[in-house]
Design a protein around this motif. Structure first.
Motif, PDB file in Angstrom:
ATOM      1  N   ARG A 125       0.827  -1.209   0.000  1.00  0.00           N
ATOM      2  CA  ARG A 125       0.000   0.000   0.000  1.00  0.00           C
ATOM      3  C   ARG A 125       0.867   1.267   0.000  1.00  0.00           C
ATOM      4  O   ARG A 125       0.571   2.228  -0.704  1.00  0.00           O
ATOM      5  N   THR A 126       1.941   1.239   0.786  1.00  0.00           N
ATOM      6  CA  THR A 126       2.844   2.398   0.839  1.00  0.00           C
ATOM      7  C   THR A 126       3.496   2.641  -0.513  1.00  0.00           C
ATOM      8  O   THR A 126       3.572   3.776  -0.985  1.00  0.00           O
ATOM      9  N   GLU A 127       3.947   1.570  -1.162  1.00  0.00           N
ATOM     10  CA  GLU A 127       4.575   1.695  -2.485  1.00  0.00           C
ATOM     11  C   GLU A 127       3.578   2.214  -3.516  1.00  0.00           C
ATOM     12  O   GLU A 127       3.924   3.032  -4.372  1.00  0.00           O
ATOM     13  N   GLY A 128       2.317   1.730  -3.411  1.00  0.00           N
ATOM     14  CA  GLY A 128       1.285   2.203  -4.332  1.00  0.00           C
ATOM     15  C   GLY A 128       1.001   3.683  -4.150  1.00  0.00           C
ATOM     16  O   GLY A 128       0.829   4.421  -5.123  1.00  0.00           O
ATOM     17  N   ARG A 129       0.953   4.120  -2.884  1.00  0.00           N
ATOM     18  CA  ARG A 129       0.711   5.536  -2.601  1.00  0.00           C
ATOM     19  C   ARG A 129       1.854   6.401  -3.129  1.00  0.00           C
ATOM     20  O   ARG A 129       1.628   7.475  -3.716  1.00  0.00           O
ATOM     21  N   ILE A 130       3.086   5.940  -2.942  1.00  0.00           N
ATOM     22  CA  ILE A 130       4.258   6.679  -3.437  1.00  0.00           C
ATOM     23  C   ILE A 130       4.220   6.759  -4.959  1.00  0.00           C
ATOM     24  O   ILE A 130       4.491   7.811  -5.549  1.00  0.00           O
ATOM     25  N   LEU A 131       3.856   5.647  -5.608  1.00  0.00           N
ATOM     26  CA  LEU A 131       3.778   5.628  -7.076  1.00  0.00           C
ATOM     27  C   LEU A 131       2.756   6.635  -7.590  1.00  0.00           C
ATOM     28  O   LEU A 131       3.023   7.378  -8.550  1.00  0.00           O
ATOM     29  N   ILE A 132       1.579   6.686  -6.957  1.00  0.00           N
ATOM     30  CA  ILE A 132       0.533   7.628  -7.365  1.00  0.00           C
ATOM     31  C   ILE A 132       1.053   9.067  -7.291  1.00  0.00           C
ATOM     32  O   ILE A 132       0.834   9.879  -8.195  1.00  0.00           O
ATOM     33  N   LYS A 133       1.781   9.369  -6.217  1.00  0.00           N
ATOM     34  CA  LYS A 133       2.321  10.726  -6.048  1.00  0.00           C
ATOM     35  C   LYS A 133       3.427  11.009  -7.062  1.00  0.00           C
ATOM     36  O   LYS A 133       3.524  12.117  -7.599  1.00  0.00           O
ATOM     37  N   LEU A 134       4.260  10.004  -7.321  1.00  0.00           N
ATOM     38  CA  LEU A 134       5.361  10.201  -8.266  1.00  0.00           C
ATOM     39  C   LEU A 134       4.875  10.349  -9.703  1.00  0.00           C
ATOM     40  O   LEU A 134       5.506  11.025 -10.509  1.00  0.00           O
ATOM     41  N   ILE A 135       3.747   9.724 -10.019  1.00  0.00           N
ATOM     42  CA  ILE A 135       3.158   9.919 -11.361  1.00  0.00           C
ATOM     43  C   ILE A 135       2.796  11.391 -11.552  1.00  0.00           C
ATOM     44  O   ILE A 135       3.016  11.965 -12.619  1.00  0.00           O
ATOM     45  N   HIS A 136       2.265  12.014 -10.489  1.00  0.00           N
ATOM     46  CA  HIS A 136       1.974  13.447 -10.551  1.00  0.00           C
ATOM     47  C   HIS A 136       3.268  14.237 -10.725  1.00  0.00           C
ATOM     48  O   HIS A 136       3.330  15.191 -11.517  1.00  0.00           O
ATOM     49  N   ARG A 137       4.328  13.838 -10.000  1.00  0.00           N
ATOM     50  CA  ARG A 137       5.626  14.527 -10.108  1.00  0.00           C
ATOM     51  C   ARG A 137       6.193  14.432 -11.518  1.00  0.00           C
ATOM     52  O   ARG A 137       6.697  15.406 -12.064  1.00  0.00           O
ATOM     53  N   GLN A 138       6.117  13.238 -12.101  1.00  0.00           N
ATOM     54  CA  GLN A 138       6.788  13.012 -13.387  1.00  0.00           C
ATOM     55  C   GLN A 138       5.964  13.458 -14.602  1.00  0.00           C
ATOM     56  O   GLN A 138       6.534  13.813 -15.622  1.00  0.00           O
ATOM     57  N   THR A 139       4.636  13.412 -14.499  1.00  0.00           N
ATOM     58  CA  THR A 139       3.802  13.741 -15.660  1.00  0.00           C
ATOM     59  C   THR A 139       3.178  15.130 -15.588  1.00  0.00           C
ATOM     60  O   THR A 139       2.748  15.673 -16.603  1.00  0.00           O
ATOM     61  N   GLY A 140       3.104  15.698 -14.359  1.00  0.00           N
ATOM     62  CA  GLY A 140       2.468  17.004 -14.202  1.00  0.00           C
ATOM     63  C   GLY A 140       0.973  16.905 -13.973  1.00  0.00           C
ATOM     64  O   GLY A 140       0.310  17.909 -13.708  1.00  0.00           O
ATOM     65  N   ASN A 141       0.416  15.685 -14.075  1.00  0.00           N
ATOM     66  CA  ASN A 141      -1.008  15.456 -13.837  1.00  0.00           C
ATOM     67  C   ASN A 141      -1.177  14.320 -12.841  1.00  0.00           C
ATOM     68  O   ASN A 141      -0.333  13.415 -12.773  1.00  0.00           O
ATOM     69  N   THR A 142      -2.269  14.334 -12.085  1.00  0.00           N
ATOM     70  CA  THR A 142      -2.531  13.236 -11.167  1.00  0.00           C
ATOM     71  C   THR A 142      -2.829  11.978 -11.980  1.00  0.00           C
ATOM     72  O   THR A 142      -3.171  12.043 -13.164  1.00  0.00           O
ATOM     73  N   ALA A 143      -2.716  10.814 -11.328  1.00  0.00           N
ATOM     74  CA  ALA A 143      -3.023   9.546 -12.003  1.00  0.00           C
ATOM     75  C   ALA A 143      -4.469   9.554 -12.503  1.00  0.00           C
ATOM     76  O   ALA A 143      -4.771   9.075 -13.596  1.00  0.00           O
ATOM     77  N   PHE A 144      -5.371  10.142 -11.698  1.00  0.00           N
ATOM     78  CA  PHE A 144      -6.788  10.235 -12.088  1.00  0.00           C
ATOM     79  C   PHE A 144      -6.949  11.047 -13.376  1.00  0.00           C
ATOM     80  O   PHE A 144      -7.663  10.640 -14.294  1.00  0.00           O
ATOM     81  N   SER A 145      -6.276  12.206 -13.440  1.00  0.00           N
ATOM     82  CA  SER A 145      -6.376  13.073 -14.624  1.00  0.00           C
ATOM     83  C   SER A 145      -5.816  12.390 -15.866  1.00  0.00           C
ATOM     84  O   SER A 145      -6.367  12.521 -16.967  1.00  0.00           O
ATOM     85  N   ASN A 146      -4.716  11.637 -15.686  1.00  0.00           N
ATOM     86  CA  ASN A 146      -4.117  10.931 -16.822  1.00  0.00           C
ATOM     87  C   ASN A 146      -5.053   9.865 -17.375  1.00  0.00           C
ATOM     88  O   ASN A 146      -5.220   9.735 -18.596  1.00  0.00           O
ATOM     89  N   ILE A 147      -5.684   9.107 -16.455  1.00  0.00           N
ATOM     90  CA  ILE A 147      -6.620   8.071 -16.895  1.00  0.00           C
ATOM     91  C   ILE A 147      -7.837   8.702 -17.573  1.00  0.00           C
ATOM     92  O   ILE A 147      -8.309   8.243 -18.611  1.00  0.00           O
ATOM     93  N   LYS A 148      -8.342   9.781 -16.978  1.00  0.00           N
ATOM     94  CA  LYS A 148      -9.514  10.470 -17.528  1.00  0.00           C
ATOM     95  C   LYS A 148      -9.241  10.983 -18.939  1.00  0.00           C
ATOM     96  O   LYS A 148     -10.083  10.883 -19.832  1.00  0.00           O
ATOM     97  N   GLU A 149      -8.028  11.514 -19.136  1.00  0.00           N
ATOM     98  CA  GLU A 149      -7.668  12.064 -20.438  1.00  0.00           C
ATOM     99  C   GLU A 149      -7.478  10.973 -21.479  1.00  0.00           C
ATOM    100  O   GLU A 149      -7.895  11.107 -22.624  1.00  0.00           O
ATOM    101  N   LEU A 150      -6.852   9.857 -21.065  1.00  0.00           N
ATOM    102  CA  LEU A 150      -6.563   8.783 -22.010  1.00  0.00           C
ATOM    103  C   LEU A 150      -7.743   7.853 -22.243  1.00  0.00           C
ATOM    104  O   LEU A 150      -7.932   7.346 -23.343  1.00  0.00           O
TER     105      LEU A 150
END
Length: 249
Positions: A125-150
């Motif tokens: 769970r901790t690794e998953g939470r870190i990944l979600i945050k890092l996706i925002h860091r690396q892409t500029g969008n939250t994981a939710f926004s990326n999925i919504k857009e794609l």
């Protein structure tokens, strides 16, 4: 020969400093040492320093290094996600036909999902939470926004609902200036980049971590994880008691 020359320069300047008062040199990108009319050029590489970690005790240090392993596991996937999205957007900008764009997007979606799914299932769970945050860091969008857009808003909603069952949110943002966990993530990353332990990929978010770190003065706060493990230990105790009771019977 180079080492000898370097040592000679240090000794020579040390002798001079003992005899003559120093004046402040004008440092640009290079420094020139002049001796008997000859100039010797020394390139000065920029060095960025982070404050030394301030741990309250050894236990806190152990929690920090436990957390460090979690960041090391999650970061490559966030970096890869950013690279895939960048290549997808670059390719889509060259495709004029809407139908061809949709087909190409679906193909990339399936590829990325297949590439990530099996690995993410193995994450804690901790690794998953870190990944979600890092996706925002690396892409500029939250994981939710990326999925919504794609994909679609409806699919993003269900992905997020599923994540909520595991007490995770795809809408989580990365805010190292105000969130302690995000600060720790960035601290781990920056030190790993400096030591060449992780391949650096610039964040698409706008923040100055070195200013943030200067204010923190190396303080490491791991209380959140201490509480988390304390709760886990409490949950495990009743099960052990039940086993002992069964064995006694």
């Amino acid at each position: 020969m180079k080492k000898f020359l370097y040592i000679y320069i240090i000794l020579f300047t040390a002798v001079l400093s003992a005899q003559i008062k120093d004046s402040l040199p004008n440092f640009n990108e290079e420094y020139f040492l002049i001796k008997d009319g000859d100039s010797l050029m020394i390139e000065l590489n920029e060095i960025t320093l982070l404050p030394k970690h301030q741990f309250k005790n050894r236990e806190d240090a152990r929690y920090y290094f436990w957390f460090k392993r979690k960041v090391f596991k999650a970061y490559p996937y966030a970096k890869l996600a950013s690279e895939r999205l960048d290549s997808l957007n670059a390719r889509l900008s060259r495709i004029e036909s809407k139908s061809k764009r949709r087909k190409y997007t679906k193909r990339i979606q399936k590829y990325v999902e297949g590439e990530f799914t099996d690995q993410i299932k193995k994450m804690t769970r901790t690794e998953g939470r870190i990944l979600i945050k890092l996706i925002h860091r690396q892409t500029g969008n939250t994981a939710f926004s990326n999925i919504k857009e794609l994909r679609s808003g409806w699919r993003a909603f269900w992905y997020n609902t599923t994540a909520n069952l595991f007490k995770l949110s795809l809408k989580k943002e990365y805010q190292p200036a105000i969130n302690n966990e995000d600060y720790l993530i960035e601290d781990v990353l920056q030190r790993a980049f400096m030591d060449d332990k992780l391949q650096s990929q610039p964040s698409k978010l706008n923040f100055d971590f070195f200013q943030i770190a200067a204010k923190k003065k190396g303080e490491v706060n791991v209380e959140e994880y201490k509480k988390m493990f304390a709760k886990m230990k409490k949950k495990k105790k009743p099960k052990k008691k039940q086993k002992l009771q069964k064995e006694n019977k």
